[in-house]
Structure formats: structure tokens, C-alpha cells
Design an enzyme around this catalytic site. Structure first.
Site, mmCIF file in Angstrom:
data_model
loop_
_atom_site.group_PDB
_atom_site.id
_atom_site.type_symbol
_atom_site.label_atom_id
_atom_site.label_comp_id
_atom_site.label_asym_id
_atom_site.label_seq_id
_atom_site.Cartn_x
_atom_site.Cartn_y
_atom_site.Cartn_z
ATOM 1 N N CYS A 99 -1.545 -4.100 8.460
ATOM 2 C CA CYS A 99 -1.009 -2.833 8.964
ATOM 3 C C CYS A 99 -0.237 -2.627 10.243
ATOM 4 O O CYS A 99 0.547 -1.657 10.417
ATOM 5 C CB CYS A 99 -2.324 -2.020 9.256
ATOM 6 S SG CYS A 99 -3.355 -1.908 7.592
ATOM 7 N N CYS A 113 0.858 -1.023 -0.096
ATOM 8 C CA CYS A 113 0.045 0.139 -0.062
ATOM 9 C C CYS A 113 0.904 1.338 0.006
ATOM 10 O O CYS A 113 0.348 2.424 -0.424
ATOM 11 C CB CYS A 113 -0.851 -0.004 1.474
ATOM 12 S SG CYS A 113 -0.017 0.088 2.854
HETATM 13 FE FE1 FES Z 1 -1.497 0.456 4.549
HETATM 14 FE FE2 FES Z 1 -2.660 -0.120 6.521
HETATM 15 S S1 FES Z 1 -3.193 0.149 4.361
HETATM 16 S S2 FES Z 1 -0.731 0.010 6.347
#
Ligand code: FES
Length: 116
Positions: free
Chosen positions: A103, A34
Site C-alpha cells: 500500500c 487491488c
Molecule cells: Fe490496495 Fe492498500 S489494499 S493499496
């Protein structure tokens, strides 16, 4: 599964935000999937973490877990801090939705990296 009140509180009012000028260790880690980033500063004295600060850019779970993990390592022995798991952090914040477990990995990676 929704975020717990505790997690939302750590997201909205993150503790331990900042930098340490004379840090003993600094780490910057990112999630390749992400792109979220956490930077962690730790100050160690006599094998114990006497201060820790963080900055993070990312989702609400990343901010909350980074803040909680930073707060929880202060006062801990270096080895005890290194052994903190992502499950421990997630559980302490009331759990994370299945798609958000990754995360809490940022904080664990940052702690280990900063204490190398
Ligand atoms: Fe990337 Fe939470 S979506 S760390």
C-alpha cells in the site's frame, strides 16, 4: 500486526488533501492488484517542493501512507523526495502489517512520477 495510532490518525484526519491548480507536476498511479488509486500534485520552486496535495481512493493504509508521504515531501529538495522509500514511509507510521506493505508503494510511485 494492527495499525498504529499514528497511521489511524492519518487515515481518519488525512493531511494535504486537495489539488494544486498551478502544479509543476501531477501523477496518477494505481495498484494493479487491488485497484487503489492515488493522485498527487506538486509545486516546485528552485529545486524544492513548496507545496503538495493528494487525493486517494483505497484502503486505510493507502490513504494514510499517501497523506504522510505528501506531507513529508513539502520543503524537501526534489532529489531527496525522489529517494524516499516505501519502507521509510511505513516505518514512520509505526509499520504496516505484512499484507499491507504494497500500500505504501502507491505514494513512492506517485512522488517519482510527479517529479519526473
Ligand atoms: Fe490496495 Fe492498500 S489494499 S493499496
Amino acid at each position: 500486526m494492527a495499525y498504529s495510532q499514528k497511521l489511524l490518525d492519518y487515515f481518519q484526519n488525512p493531511r494535504c488533501v486537495g489539488e494544486i491548480v498551478d502544479a509543476s507536476g501531477i501523477a496518477e498511479v494505481s495498484n494493479p492488484v487491488c485497484g487503489d488509486v492515488m493522485k498527487l500534485w506538486v509545486k516546485v520552486a528552485d529545486g524544492r517542493i513548496v507545496d503538495a496535495k493528494f487525493k486517494a481512493q483505497g484502503c486505510s493504509a493507502a490513504i494514510a501512507t499517501s497523506s504522510y508521504a505528501t506531507e513529508m515531501i513539502i520543503g524537501r529538495d526534489v532529489n531527496a523526495a525522489k529517494s524516499i522509500t516505501k519502507e521509510e514511509i511505513a516505518e514512520a507510521l509505526g509499520g504496516l502489517p505484512a499484507g499491507k506493505i504494497h500500500c505504501s508503494v502507491l505514494a513512492c510511485d506517485a512522488i517519482r512520477e510527479a517529479l519526473k
